[in-house]
Design a protein around this motif. Structure first.
Motif, mmCIF file in Angstrom:
data_model
loop_
_atom_site.group_PDB
_atom_site.id
_atom_site.type_symbol
_atom_site.label_atom_id
_atom_site.label_comp_id
_atom_site.label_asym_id
_atom_site.label_seq_id
_atom_site.Cartn_x
_atom_site.Cartn_y
_atom_site.Cartn_z
ATOM 1 N N ARG A 294 0.829 -1.209 0.000
ATOM 2 C CA ARG A 294 0.000 0.000 0.000
ATOM 3 C C ARG A 294 0.864 1.260 0.000
ATOM 4 N NH1 ARG A 294 -4.464 -0.073 4.478
ATOM 5 N NH2 ARG A 294 -5.062 -1.833 3.146
ATOM 6 N N ALA A 295 1.948 1.253 0.811
ATOM 7 C CA ALA A 295 2.829 2.418 0.841
ATOM 8 C C ALA A 295 3.518 2.633 -0.497
ATOM 9 C CB ALA A 295 3.872 2.246 1.949
ATOM 10 N N ARG A 296 3.930 1.529 -1.122
ATOM 11 C CA ARG A 296 4.580 1.652 -2.426
ATOM 12 C C ARG A 296 3.626 2.184 -3.481
ATOM 13 N NH1 ARG A 296 6.241 -3.089 -2.618
ATOM 14 N NH2 ARG A 296 4.682 -4.044 -3.966
ATOM 15 N N GLU A 297 2.391 1.654 -3.493
ATOM 16 C CA GLU A 297 1.423 2.110 -4.479
ATOM 17 C C GLU A 297 0.983 3.546 -4.207
ATOM 18 O OE1 GLU A 297 0.567 0.604 -7.149
ATOM 19 O OE2 GLU A 297 1.751 -1.173 -6.719
ATOM 20 N N ARG A 298 0.883 3.921 -2.937
ATOM 21 C CA ARG A 298 0.534 5.316 -2.639
ATOM 22 C C ARG A 298 1.628 6.263 -3.090
ATOM 23 N NH1 ARG A 298 -1.977 5.015 3.517
ATOM 24 N NH2 ARG A 298 -4.008 4.123 2.938
ATOM 25 N N ALA A 299 2.883 5.848 -2.920
ATOM 26 C CA ALA A 299 3.986 6.691 -3.385
ATOM 27 C C ALA A 299 3.944 6.845 -4.902
ATOM 28 C CB ALA A 299 5.329 6.087 -2.950
ATOM 29 N N ARG A 300 3.652 5.747 -5.602
ATOM 30 C CA ARG A 300 3.544 5.838 -7.057
ATOM 31 C C ARG A 300 2.366 6.704 -7.470
ATOM 32 N NH1 ARG A 300 2.009 0.615 -10.509
ATOM 33 N NH2 ARG A 300 0.000 1.215 -9.662
ATOM 34 N N LEU A 301 1.241 6.550 -6.748
ATOM 35 C CA LEU A 301 0.067 7.359 -7.053
ATOM 36 C C LEU A 301 0.339 8.835 -6.807
ATOM 37 C CD1 LEU A 301 -2.927 7.590 -7.786
ATOM 38 C CD2 LEU A 301 -3.473 7.160 -5.399
ATOM 39 N N ALA A 302 1.045 9.139 -5.706
ATOM 40 C CA ALA A 302 1.364 10.531 -5.419
ATOM 41 C C ALA A 302 2.289 11.109 -6.480
ATOM 42 C CB ALA A 302 2.012 10.642 -4.036
ATOM 43 N N THR A 303 3.231 10.286 -6.949
ATOM 44 C CA THR A 303 4.135 10.756 -7.998
ATOM 45 C C THR A 303 3.390 11.040 -9.290
ATOM 46 O OG1 THR A 303 5.919 9.452 -7.036
ATOM 47 C CG2 THR A 303 6.223 10.214 -9.303
ATOM 48 N N GLU A 304 2.495 10.114 -9.668
ATOM 49 C CA GLU A 304 1.734 10.320 -10.895
ATOM 50 C C GLU A 304 0.782 11.498 -10.764
ATOM 51 O OE1 GLU A 304 -0.080 6.889 -12.411
ATOM 52 O OE2 GLU A 304 1.748 5.681 -12.432
ATOM 53 N N LYS A 305 0.197 11.659 -9.571
ATOM 54 C CA LYS A 305 -0.663 12.820 -9.366
ATOM 55 C C LYS A 305 0.143 14.104 -9.454
ATOM 56 C CE LYS A 305 -4.366 10.814 -6.580
ATOM 57 N NZ LYS A 305 -5.038 10.847 -5.263
ATOM 58 N N GLY A 306 1.352 14.081 -8.883
ATOM 59 C CA GLY A 306 2.190 15.272 -8.967
ATOM 60 C C GLY A 306 2.543 15.609 -10.394
ATOM 61 N N ASP A 307 2.872 14.566 -11.181
ATOM 62 C CA ASP A 307 3.141 14.815 -12.589
ATOM 63 C C ASP A 307 1.920 15.364 -13.292
ATOM 64 O OD1 ASP A 307 5.643 13.848 -12.081
ATOM 65 O OD2 ASP A 307 5.199 11.812 -12.830
ATOM 66 N N THR A 308 0.718 14.834 -12.948
ATOM 67 C CA THR A 308 -0.503 15.334 -13.575
ATOM 68 C C THR A 308 -0.764 16.777 -13.214
ATOM 69 O OG1 THR A 308 -1.407 13.101 -13.460
ATOM 70 C CG2 THR A 308 -2.958 14.881 -13.879
ATOM 71 N N ARG A 309 -0.538 17.137 -11.948
ATOM 72 C CA ARG A 309 -0.775 18.512 -11.539
ATOM 73 C C ARG A 309 0.188 19.457 -12.240
ATOM 74 N NH1 ARG A 309 -1.661 16.070 -6.392
ATOM 75 N NH2 ARG A 309 0.523 16.396 -5.846
ATOM 76 N N VAL A 310 1.427 19.004 -12.394
ATOM 77 C CA VAL A 310 2.380 19.854 -13.100
ATOM 78 C C VAL A 310 1.950 20.051 -14.537
ATOM 79 C CG1 VAL A 310 4.751 19.986 -13.914
ATOM 80 C CG2 VAL A 310 4.297 19.283 -11.569
ATOM 81 N N SER A 311 1.499 18.968 -15.181
ATOM 82 C CA SER A 311 1.084 19.085 -16.573
ATOM 83 C C SER A 311 -0.163 19.942 -16.715
ATOM 84 C CB SER A 311 0.831 17.684 -17.156
ATOM 85 O OG SER A 311 -0.255 17.073 -16.493
ATOM 86 N N LEU A 312 -1.040 19.921 -15.689
ATOM 87 C CA LEU A 312 -2.236 20.750 -15.768
ATOM 88 C C LEU A 312 -1.896 22.217 -15.580
ATOM 89 C CD1 LEU A 312 -4.852 18.651 -13.782
ATOM 90 C CD2 LEU A 312 -4.615 18.898 -16.240
ATOM 91 N N ARG A 313 -0.907 22.532 -14.767
ATOM 92 C CA ARG A 313 -0.552 23.918 -14.554
ATOM 93 C C ARG A 313 0.175 24.487 -15.753
ATOM 94 N NH1 ARG A 313 0.588 22.204 -9.127
ATOM 95 N NH2 ARG A 313 2.750 21.879 -9.702
ATOM 96 N N ASN A 314 0.879 23.647 -16.500
ATOM 97 C CA ASN A 314 1.609 24.140 -17.652
ATOM 98 C C ASN A 314 0.655 24.643 -18.716
ATOM 99 O OD1 ASN A 314 4.073 23.580 -16.566
ATOM 100 N ND2 ASN A 314 4.226 21.541 -17.468
ATOM 101 N N GLN A 315 0.948 25.786 -19.223
ATOM 102 C CA GLN A 315 0.181 26.337 -20.318
ATOM 103 C C GLN A 315 0.670 25.733 -21.631
ATOM 104 O OE1 GLN A 315 -2.447 28.335 -20.064
ATOM 105 N NE2 GLN A 315 -2.276 28.274 -17.825
ATOM 106 N N PRO A 316 -0.158 25.755 -22.670
ATOM 107 C CA PRO A 316 0.303 25.238 -23.967
ATOM 108 C C PRO A 316 1.487 26.038 -24.485
ATOM 109 C CG PRO A 316 -1.760 26.435 -24.195
ATOM 110 C CD PRO A 316 -1.530 26.257 -22.727
ATOM 111 N N LYS A 317 2.297 25.384 -25.273
ATOM 112 C CA LYS A 317 3.459 26.070 -25.831
ATOM 113 C C LYS A 317 3.022 27.264 -26.665
ATOM 114 C CE LYS A 317 6.463 22.012 -25.886
ATOM 115 N NZ LYS A 317 7.323 21.136 -26.703
ATOM 116 N N LYS A 318 3.872 28.252 -26.630
ATOM 117 C CA LYS A 318 3.499 29.522 -27.270
ATOM 118 C C LYS A 318 3.287 29.351 -28.760
ATOM 119 C CE LYS A 318 4.951 34.331 -27.593
ATOM 120 N NZ LYS A 318 6.009 35.338 -27.247
ATOM 121 N N GLN A 319 4.170 28.570 -29.416
ATOM 122 C CA GLN A 319 4.035 28.387 -30.857
ATOM 123 C C GLN A 319 2.746 27.641 -31.200
ATOM 124 O OE1 GLN A 319 6.596 27.503 -29.021
ATOM 125 N NE2 GLN A 319 8.371 28.720 -29.693
#
Length: 325
Positions: free
Chosen positions: A53-78
């Protein structure tokens, strides 16, 4: 019967008696000295489960963090400038497009601009690659018009490639949610009947169900946030059903909305819906099992029957050939 036979009989009886007494003593005394291994085994299983459970939660938190970062990123200017310059949001996108991207797990404006950019760039890329291939590797005797038409056909496939990719993502995501949803309902029912609020139940189930389905854990976490911040709780439930697109989730959200509107116990509604989803999953499993024999018919005809035919008819054919020879 002589003395030796009598002595042998008494010896056999004595040995059997000794074995029976020893077995009885062993059966009665050994449980007293045996250790209770159940507690140790349960402790080992609990520790292993906590590690997983701890291992899967760590993976889930990592993937959620990556998702949040991708959501905050705006589309490329070009990409943004090209899409806005060609006015692709009006020409190629509508509310249904945004809903499909949400169902595929892509939220925000960045994925929308990327999707629209891919719809106009992918055909050009495939057309150039196909044009290079047909003129470089196909025989020179083929007419140029035929080669260009083949390249145009391959380029036309690129128009539908982004939609096919998004639909494939939606299908996989819905399949993951559909498989884990009955278990999530059972956990939610336990949490609600233990005295938790629906928000706390959603948060607890999201933490636990992430081992089985990360998309469902993400949606439950987002729904929990919307229940806390939106003015209407009904809108949070509707958004949850809309983002998943799963019939079982839609039915449960409607039951929760009606329970809150009319003041009926949420636990009773969740119990009924949990039983219903369990039955639906069992029916789907039975349906797949029933469809297995028809699916095996064609492979058996193609692969098994010719081999069986040769095995049965081979010796007879060999005898006939030997007879006429």
């Amino acid at each position: 019967m002589g003395f030796s036979d009598l002595a042998n009989s008494q010896m056999v009886i004595a040995v059997l008696t000794m074995v029976a007494v020893a077995g009885t003593v062993f059966t009665l005394v050994m449980p007293v000295f045996e250790r209770d291994g159940l507690k140790s085994r349960m402790k080992t299983v609990a520790l292993e489960r906590e590690k997983i459970r701890a291992r899967e939660r760590a993976r889930l938190a990592t993937e959620k963090g990556d998702t949040r970062v991708s959501l905050r990123n705006q589309p490329k200017k070009q990409v943004k400038n090209l899409v806005d310059k060609l006015n692709l949001r009006t020409a190629l996108a509508d509310e249904n497009t945004q809903d499909k991207l949400r169902m595929a797990g892509y939220r925000g404006t960045g994925p929308l601009y990327t999707f629209l950019f891919a719809r106009i760039v992918m055909p050009l890329i495939l057309f150039v690659i196909a044009l290079f291939y047909v003129f470089a590797f196909l025989p020179a005797t083929l007419p140029s018009f035929t080669k260009v038409c083949a390249a145009l056909f391959v380029g036309g496939i690129g128009v539908f490639a982004p939609n096919v990719y998004i639909q494939n993502r939606i299908t996989k995501r819905q399949q993951s949610i559909r498989r884990a949803w009955p278990d999530a309902l059972d956990l939610m029912l336990i949490c609600v009947e233990s005295g938790m609020s629906i928000e706390a139940a959603f948060r607890k189930v999201a933490d636990e169900i992430g081992i089985q389905s990360i998309p469902l854990a993400e949606e439950l976490t987002l729904t929990n946030a919307e229940l806390s911040f939106l003015q209407e709780r009904r809108q949070a439930y509707l958004n949850f059903a809309k983002r998943t697109g799963v019939d079982g989730v839609k039915n449960v959200t409607m039951a929760l909305i009606q329970a809150e509107r009319y003041g009926t116990p949420i636990g009773h509604a969740l119990r009924v819906m949990a039983d219903d989803n369990r039955e639906q999953r069992m029916q789907e499993a039975e349906k797949k099992a029933a469809s297995l024999p028809p699916k095996l018919t064609v492979p058996m005809i193609v692969f098994f029957l010719p081999v069986l035919f040769f095995v049965i008819m081979g010796p007879a054919v060999m005898q006939i050939i030997a007879t006429f020879r």
